[in-house]
Write a protein that holds these residues in place. Structure first.
Motif, PDB file in Angstrom:
ATOM      1  N   SER A 127      96.897  39.616  71.447  1.00 16.07           N
ATOM      2  CA  SER A 127      95.631  38.940  71.769  1.00 16.07           C
ATOM      3  C   SER A 127      94.992  38.260  70.563  1.00 16.07           C
ATOM      4  N   GLN A 130      93.928  34.539  70.533  1.00 14.66           N
ATOM      5  CA  GLN A 130      93.912  34.055  71.917  1.00 14.66           C
ATOM      6  C   GLN A 130      92.474  34.067  72.433  1.00 14.66           C
ATOM      7  N   VAL A 131      91.786  32.992  72.240  1.00 18.71           N
ATOM      8  CA  VAL A 131      90.389  32.898  72.653  1.00 18.71           C
ATOM      9  C   VAL A 131      90.233  31.798  73.691  1.00 18.71           C
ATOM     10  N   ARG A 155      86.486  36.149  74.542  1.00 20.88           N
ATOM     11  CA  ARG A 155      87.679  36.921  74.877  1.00 20.88           C
ATOM     12  C   ARG A 155      87.193  38.102  75.698  1.00 20.88           C
TER      13      ARG A 155
END
Length: 517
Positions: A127, A130-131, A155
């Motif tokens: 993650s 990963q925004v 997120r």
């Protein structure tokens, strides 16, 4: 005009232990990553990695480190040799958050080595970076000198904002970076500020791809400087800003900025001279050159900070002037002309001229013999009137300092009629001894009274025929003293006695006589 006002809500900095050697520093970093909870907050890993990388900027260590990138590669190699969850956590973060492709590749390879030794990959590893991109807003001064760019990222249920201060007086570089916990509150503040001062503040929602270009180009501009002046949080949030930028859509290819050729620069000077009526070309050309250097995409854009930087460059010796006396009139004229050319409102142009007048005061304060433009203004003048008012009043009162007898008078207020009279008296030392005598009368007293009256008329521009008459006489080659002498004679010719044992003059006749000068 626009600082990083939301800093009070910036992410709090984790205290970092002092490091006295490379290995000591690296051990502290691994300890920090080992301390991450098994399920850290959605953004905690990226923020910690960014703070770690930010330490390279000003770090004082023993040994011979070759810059931040070299330290980053050394840290990765150090972690690769460890068999700890902290090493895996650090490398999992750096393979995304590290600032160069070389570092990110090295971190990914090192992570593979560590995982191959049986250390589990952190559950959150996939993650990192990963925004989800939210809205992007930009607020700033109407002139385009500075703006604050707010980009919202989320997120899961967590939302943060990245706030960047952009300086377009220095090629759009980023002067500071802040990560904020409450971007919606900051946006509310931006909207309130724009609503309260709509004439001078703008707020626009921009496309994320445009935000990408502004951030990446602005950061690159700052990073390319030898010793950039940046805010306290710039290094701390530098890496996370670049990481989140990669989540923003790629901007379209930028149009190549064409450098202005000498002929085009001269054409801009011609346009200014024709519009302003000023024949001074040297300073106008320096203003064009300054614009081409600091803002090649829009050299003629004008703003208070841009002109302040120009004056700073003059003080710093970057430019040399042959005629210092022309500086204030030309710069003020340039502000009014360029502001109108950009389509700024009358309020914005007036505010610009007022700010530039203050900057000129500071600049001219370095020259003790120069009087300040603002000393000749009372704040009621429109931008179009400023230059003419200063010229007329400087002719009437060329200096704010004088000597009467043995007394030196400095920094008198020319807007005060009594202090203005002292300045007129100071120009006539032949009368100083007799002024204190009750017998001071006759022709000397009359001449001094008439000259004081004439100076008052020039200052107040009333009657309005006086100044054009003075200009016509000056165009014939007469000195200031000769011009005033001629006009005093015209005024004296219209004197008439009143029943109150004093002299007055025929205003209509005086105006007609002035028009004949």
């Amino acid at each position: 005009m626009f600082g990083m006002s939301p800093v009070s809500r910036a992410r709090k900095k984790n205290p970092q232990p002092a490091a006295h050697s490379v290995n000591g520093l690296f051990k502290d970093v691994l300890r920090d990553f080992s301390g991450l909870a098994a399920e850290p907050g959605p953004f905690d890993v990226e923020l910690l990695a960014s703070e770690v990388l930010g330490q390279w900027w000003d770090l004082a260590i023993e040994g011979d480190a070759e810059g931040g990138e070299q330290l980053g590669l050394e840290l990765i190699a150090f972690a690769q040799r460890k068999i700890t969850p902290g090493a895996a956590a650090l490398l999992a973060a750096l393979k995304v958050v590290a600032e160069t492709e070389e570092e990110r590749t090295a971190a990914a390879d090192a992570l593979g080595v560590v995982l191959g030794r049986g250390i589990p990959e952190p559950e959150w590893a996939a993650s990192v970076g990963q925004v989800t991109v939210g809205e992007c807003w930009r607020t700033g001064d109407v002139y385009g000198d500075e703006s604050s760019l707010l980009c919202v990222f989320s997120r899961g249920d967590a939302t943060l904002g990245l706030l960047a201060l952009l300086d377009f007086t220095e090629r759009g570089r980023v002067r500071d970076l802040v990560v904020i916990d409450a971007p919606i509150e900051v946006l509310t503040e931006m909207r309130a500020q724009a609503a309260e001062d709509a004439e001078l503040v703008v707020l626009d929602k921009i496309e994320p791809a445009d935000a990408h270009r502004l951030l990446v180009d602005g950061i690159a501009e700052t990073d390319g400087m030898e010793e950039p002046e940046v805010g306290a949080d710039y290094a701390r949030f530098h890496a996370i800003a670049l990481t989140w930028c990669r989540a923003l859509p790629e901007p379209s290819a930028s149009l190549e900025v064409e450098e202005w050729a000498p002929a085009r620069r001269e054409a801009a000077v011609d346009e200014f001279v024709a519009a302003s009526g000023l024949e001074e070309r040297e300073i106008a050309r320096l203003l064009v050159d300054h614009g081409c250097e600091t803002e090649p995409a829009n050299p003629l854009r004008v703003g208070p900070e841009k002109l302040a930087r120009f004056l700073e460059a003059l003080l710093g010796g970057e430019y040399e002037l042959e005629d210092e006396d022309a500086l204030a009139p030309v710069v003020l004229a340039w502000a009014a002309w360029a502001g109108a050319r950009e389509g700024l409102s009358e309020v914005a142009v007036a505010a610009l001229v007022a700010d530039v007048t203050e900057y000129l005061e500071e600049y001219l304060a370095e020259e003790p013999d120069e009087d300040e433009p603002n000393d000749y203004l009372d704040g009621t003048e429109s931008p179009e009137e400023v230059l003419a008012v200063v010229e007329r009043r400087r002719f009437a009162v060329p200096s704010l300092n004088t000597v009467i007898g043995d007394e030196e008078l400095t920094d008198l207020d020319p807007g005060d009629p009594e202090q203005r009279r002292l300045l007129v008296i100071g120009e006539h030392p032949e009368y100083h001894e007799s002024l204190a005598d009750d017998s001071f009368d006759g022709e000397p007293r009359l001449h001094l009274a008439l000259k004081t009256t004439l100076v008052d008329q020039l200052w107040d521009d009333s009657p309005e025929e006086v100044w054009p008459a003075a200009l016509r006489l000056a165009e014939r080659g007469l000195s200031r003293d000769e011009v005033l002498g001629e006009l005093v004679a015209v005024l004296e010719g219209q004197l008439e006695e009143t029943g109150e044992d004093r002299l007055d003059y025929d205003l209509d006749g005086y105006r007609e006589a002035l028009e004949q000068v």
